[in-house]
Write a protein that holds these residues in place. Structure first.
Motif, PDB file in Angstrom:
ATOM      1  N   MET A 204       0.847  -1.181   0.000  1.00  0.00           N
ATOM      2  CA  MET A 204       0.000   0.000   0.000  1.00  0.00           C
ATOM      3  C   MET A 204       0.885   1.234   0.000  1.00  0.00           C
ATOM      4  SD  MET A 204      -3.558   0.470   2.007  1.00  0.00           S
ATOM      5  CE  MET A 204      -3.346  -1.078   2.751  1.00  0.00           C
ATOM      6  N   GLY A 205       0.634   2.139  -0.901  1.00  0.00           N
ATOM      7  CA  GLY A 205       1.489   3.293  -1.061  1.00  0.00           C
ATOM      8  C   GLY A 205       1.111   4.434  -0.145  1.00  0.00           C
ATOM      9  N   GLU A 206       1.955   5.437  -0.139  1.00  0.00           N
ATOM     10  CA  GLU A 206       1.744   6.615   0.688  1.00  0.00           C
ATOM     11  C   GLU A 206       0.458   7.367   0.333  1.00  0.00           C
ATOM     12  OE1 GLU A 206       4.181  10.635   1.593  1.00  0.00           O
ATOM     13  OE2 GLU A 206       5.347   8.785   1.525  1.00  0.00           O
ATOM     14  N   PRO A 207       0.106   7.520  -0.964  1.00  0.00           N
ATOM     15  CA  PRO A 207      -1.161   8.191  -1.279  1.00  0.00           C
ATOM     16  C   PRO A 207      -2.368   7.501  -0.634  1.00  0.00           C
ATOM     17  CG  PRO A 207       0.195   8.061  -3.234  1.00  0.00           C
ATOM     18  CD  PRO A 207       0.871   7.224  -2.167  1.00  0.00           C
ATOM     19  N   ASP A 208      -2.348   6.169  -0.556  1.00  0.00           N
ATOM     20  CA  ASP A 208      -3.441   5.449   0.096  1.00  0.00           C
ATOM     21  C   ASP A 208      -3.542   5.821   1.571  1.00  0.00           C
ATOM     22  OD1 ASP A 208      -4.114   4.124  -2.239  1.00  0.00           O
ATOM     23  OD2 ASP A 208      -2.843   2.405  -1.797  1.00  0.00           O
ATOM     24  N   ALA A 209      -2.406   5.936   2.223  1.00  0.00           N
ATOM     25  CA  ALA A 209      -2.384   6.310   3.642  1.00  0.00           C
ATOM     26  C   ALA A 209      -2.933   7.727   3.827  1.00  0.00           C
ATOM     27  CB  ALA A 209      -0.966   6.205   4.193  1.00  0.00           C
ATOM     28  N   HIS A 210      -2.568   8.637   2.933  1.00  0.00           N
ATOM     29  CA  HIS A 210      -3.079  10.011   3.006  1.00  0.00           C
ATOM     30  C   HIS A 210      -4.589  10.038   2.784  1.00  0.00           C
ATOM     31  CE1 HIS A 210       0.791  11.859   3.481  1.00  0.00           C
ATOM     32  NE2 HIS A 210       1.247  11.358   2.338  1.00  0.00           N
ATOM     33  N   LEU A 211      -5.065   9.228   1.842  1.00  0.00           N
ATOM     34  CA  LEU A 211      -6.502   9.168   1.581  1.00  0.00           C
ATOM     35  C   LEU A 211      -7.245   8.633   2.798  1.00  0.00           C
ATOM     36  CD1 LEU A 211      -8.984   9.425  -0.222  1.00  0.00           C
ATOM     37  CD2 LEU A 211      -8.429   7.158  -1.151  1.00  0.00           C
ATOM     38  N   ARG A 212      -6.749   7.569   3.396  1.00  0.00           N
ATOM     39  CA  ARG A 212      -7.399   7.003   4.591  1.00  0.00           C
ATOM     40  C   ARG A 212      -7.459   8.029   5.720  1.00  0.00           C
ATOM     41  NH1 ARG A 212      -4.282   2.764   3.357  1.00  0.00           N
ATOM     42  NH2 ARG A 212      -2.950   3.061   5.183  1.00  0.00           N
ATOM     43  N   LYS A 213      -6.363   8.759   5.922  1.00  0.00           N
ATOM     44  CA  LYS A 213      -6.325   9.783   6.971  1.00  0.00           C
ATOM     45  C   LYS A 213      -7.342  10.884   6.669  1.00  0.00           C
ATOM     46  CE  LYS A 213      -3.103  12.851   9.392  1.00  0.00           C
ATOM     47  NZ  LYS A 213      -3.733  14.148   9.231  1.00  0.00           N
ATOM     48  N   PHE A 214      -7.384  11.327   5.419  1.00  0.00           N
ATOM     49  CA  PHE A 214      -8.331  12.365   5.009  1.00  0.00           C
ATOM     50  C   PHE A 214      -9.773  11.893   5.209  1.00  0.00           C
ATOM     51  CE2 PHE A 214     -10.861  14.415   1.583  1.00  0.00           C
ATOM     52  CZ  PHE A 214     -10.793  15.714   2.041  1.00  0.00           C
ATOM     53  N   GLN A 215     -10.067  10.654   4.806  1.00  0.00           N
ATOM     54  CA  GLN A 215     -11.417  10.115   4.974  1.00  0.00           C
ATOM     55  C   GLN A 215     -11.796  10.010   6.440  1.00  0.00           C
ATOM     56  OE1 GLN A 215     -10.741   6.610   2.520  1.00  0.00           O
ATOM     57  NE2 GLN A 215     -12.201   7.367   1.009  1.00  0.00           N
ATOM     58  N   LYS A 216     -10.842   9.642   7.292  1.00  0.00           N
ATOM     59  CA  LYS A 216     -11.115   9.553   8.731  1.00  0.00           C
ATOM     60  C   LYS A 216     -11.435  10.938   9.293  1.00  0.00           C
ATOM     61  CE  LYS A 216      -9.244   7.992  13.102  1.00  0.00           C
ATOM     62  NZ  LYS A 216      -8.132   7.419  13.839  1.00  0.00           N
ATOM     63  N   GLU A 217     -10.658  11.939   8.877  1.00  0.00           N
ATOM     64  CA  GLU A 217     -10.906  13.306   9.342  1.00  0.00           C
ATOM     65  C   GLU A 217     -12.264  13.818   8.873  1.00  0.00           C
ATOM     66  OE1 GLU A 217      -7.463  15.291   7.836  1.00  0.00           O
ATOM     67  OE2 GLU A 217      -6.204  14.639   9.512  1.00  0.00           O
TER      68      GLU A 217
END
Length: 121
Positions: A1-14
């Motif tokens: 899983m790449g870094e963009p996926d991690a950023h998307l998950r964080k954004f969706q959680k926020e």
């Protein structure tokens, strides 16, 4: 899983953190009768085309917070197929808050859409 996926998950959680209370009040504001957690989760899933669906257990702390803030009322009823169920209903304070939150959401949405307009990716 790449870094963009991690950023998307964080954004969706926020995003989720900031909108779950509004969504729960809206579901209960539309309900004709009190609903318990599972039914609320199913309504969120149905009305939000799955975007607002998540872990049902995550809804209960938010429901308790909304009740603690005086925006919801609840009562417990026995269940024939398991443990007792807590049913939630929006009250007059909750309806007033819902009106204010909808206005705040609409202003935020409109402002953000204006900022995002014309972006080419």
């Amino acid at each position: 899983m790449g870094e963009p996926d991690a950023h998307l998950r964080k954004f969706q959680k926020e995003l989720s953190t900031g909108t779950v209370s509004l969504a729960l009040l809206a579901v209960l504001g539309k309900a004709r009768e009190p609903l318990y957690g599972y039914l609320i989760a199913k309504e969120l899933e149905r009305m939000g085309d799955g975007v607002l669906s998540g872990k049902q257990s995550a809804l209960y702390p938010v429901l308790r917070n909304l009740e603690g803030a005086g925006l919801l009322e609840s009562h417990v009823e026995p269940s024939v197929a398991g443990p007792p169920r807590r049913y939630y209903r929006i009250n007059d304070n909750g309806r007033a808050a819902l009106r204010q939150w909808i206005a705040a959401w609409t202003a935020t949405r409109d402002s953000l859409e204006s900022v995002l307009e014309g972006i080419t990716l």
